[in-house]
Design a protein around this motif. Sequence first.
Motif, PDB file in Angstrom:
ATOM      1  N   VAL A   1       0.844  -1.197   0.000  1.00  0.00           N
ATOM      2  CA  VAL A   1       0.000   0.000   0.000  1.00  0.00           C
ATOM      3  C   VAL A   1       0.877   1.245   0.000  1.00  0.00           C
ATOM      4  O   VAL A   1       0.588   2.220  -0.712  1.00  0.00           O
ATOM      5  CB  VAL A   1      -0.954  -0.020   1.211  1.00  0.00           C
ATOM      6  CG1 VAL A   1      -1.737   1.272   1.298  1.00  0.00           C
ATOM      7  CG2 VAL A   1      -1.893  -1.205   1.119  1.00  0.00           C
TER       8      VAL A   1
ATOM      9  N   VAL B   1       3.526   5.556  -5.849  1.00  0.00           N
ATOM     10  CA  VAL B   1       3.343   5.583  -7.310  1.00  0.00           C
ATOM     11  C   VAL B   1       2.352   6.667  -7.701  1.00  0.00           C
ATOM     12  O   VAL B   1       2.540   7.354  -8.709  1.00  0.00           O
ATOM     13  CB  VAL B   1       2.889   4.197  -7.820  1.00  0.00           C
ATOM     14  CG1 VAL B   1       2.359   4.269  -9.234  1.00  0.00           C
ATOM     15  CG2 VAL B   1       4.043   3.214  -7.757  1.00  0.00           C
ATOM     16  N   THR B   2       1.306   6.866  -6.911  1.00  0.00           N
ATOM     17  CA  THR B   2       0.319   7.889  -7.263  1.00  0.00           C
ATOM     18  C   THR B   2       0.889   9.298  -7.162  1.00  0.00           C
ATOM     19  O   THR B   2       0.326  10.221  -7.748  1.00  0.00           O
ATOM     20  CB  THR B   2      -0.925   7.791  -6.356  1.00  0.00           C
ATOM     21  OG1 THR B   2      -0.530   7.970  -5.000  1.00  0.00           O
ATOM     22  CG2 THR B   2      -1.621   6.467  -6.531  1.00  0.00           C
TER      23      THR B   2
ATOM     24  N   SER C   1       3.843   1.515  -1.284  1.00  0.00           N
ATOM     25  CA  SER C   1       4.422   1.684  -2.624  1.00  0.00           C
ATOM     26  C   SER C   1       3.377   2.180  -3.619  1.00  0.00           C
ATOM     27  O   SER C   1       3.689   2.965  -4.515  1.00  0.00           O
ATOM     28  CB  SER C   1       5.053   0.376  -3.104  1.00  0.00           C
ATOM     29  OG  SER C   1       4.065  -0.613  -3.262  1.00  0.00           O
ATOM     30  N   LEU C   2       2.104   1.748  -3.477  1.00  0.00           N
ATOM     31  CA  LEU C   2       1.047   2.265  -4.356  1.00  0.00           C
ATOM     32  C   LEU C   2       0.800   3.751  -4.124  1.00  0.00           C
ATOM     33  O   LEU C   2       0.575   4.506  -5.073  1.00  0.00           O
ATOM     34  CB  LEU C   2      -0.252   1.483  -4.140  1.00  0.00           C
ATOM     35  CG  LEU C   2      -0.323   0.108  -4.773  1.00  0.00           C
ATOM     36  CD1 LEU C   2      -1.619  -0.588  -4.371  1.00  0.00           C
ATOM     37  CD2 LEU C   2      -0.218   0.195  -6.270  1.00  0.00           C
TER      38      LEU C   2
END
Length: 142
Positions: free
Chosen positions: A79, A85-86, A81-82
Amino acid sequence: HILYMRQLAKIVKALGCAFAVVLGAIYIAFQLLPARDHIAFLIQGCMAVYLVTFILVICMSFHRLLEALSTQMKDLPVVNSLIAVTKMSWARALFLCLTAPIIPVVLVLSCLNQIVRKWRGLVKDELEVNRCLTARVSKFVT
């Protein structure tokens, strides 16, 4: 922690059984659908009330579950890392490229909605009378 998991398992089992009962009852209600009888309308009305109540119970139960899971998920590396990324520019550009064709449609629908609201006399605010977009979309645009 184990006590909460047992309670969650009981809730999921109970909701699963209730869902199976609702599906069976809906099948019976649709079998009675062609019948123009008072009993058929009574059963269909009871099933509709039961279905609405069932949906509300599921939404309320899973809302608390979603809140509990979201606090635990924030600690997971996937989560994190996501979320990272955003925040990257290429991910934002990809999102913009995918949603850009929808923006003119939303603007036209907002303008039509505002015209209908003015025509029906639902616009009371002085600021909103002079806008050609609804308040929500104009707040997003500005």
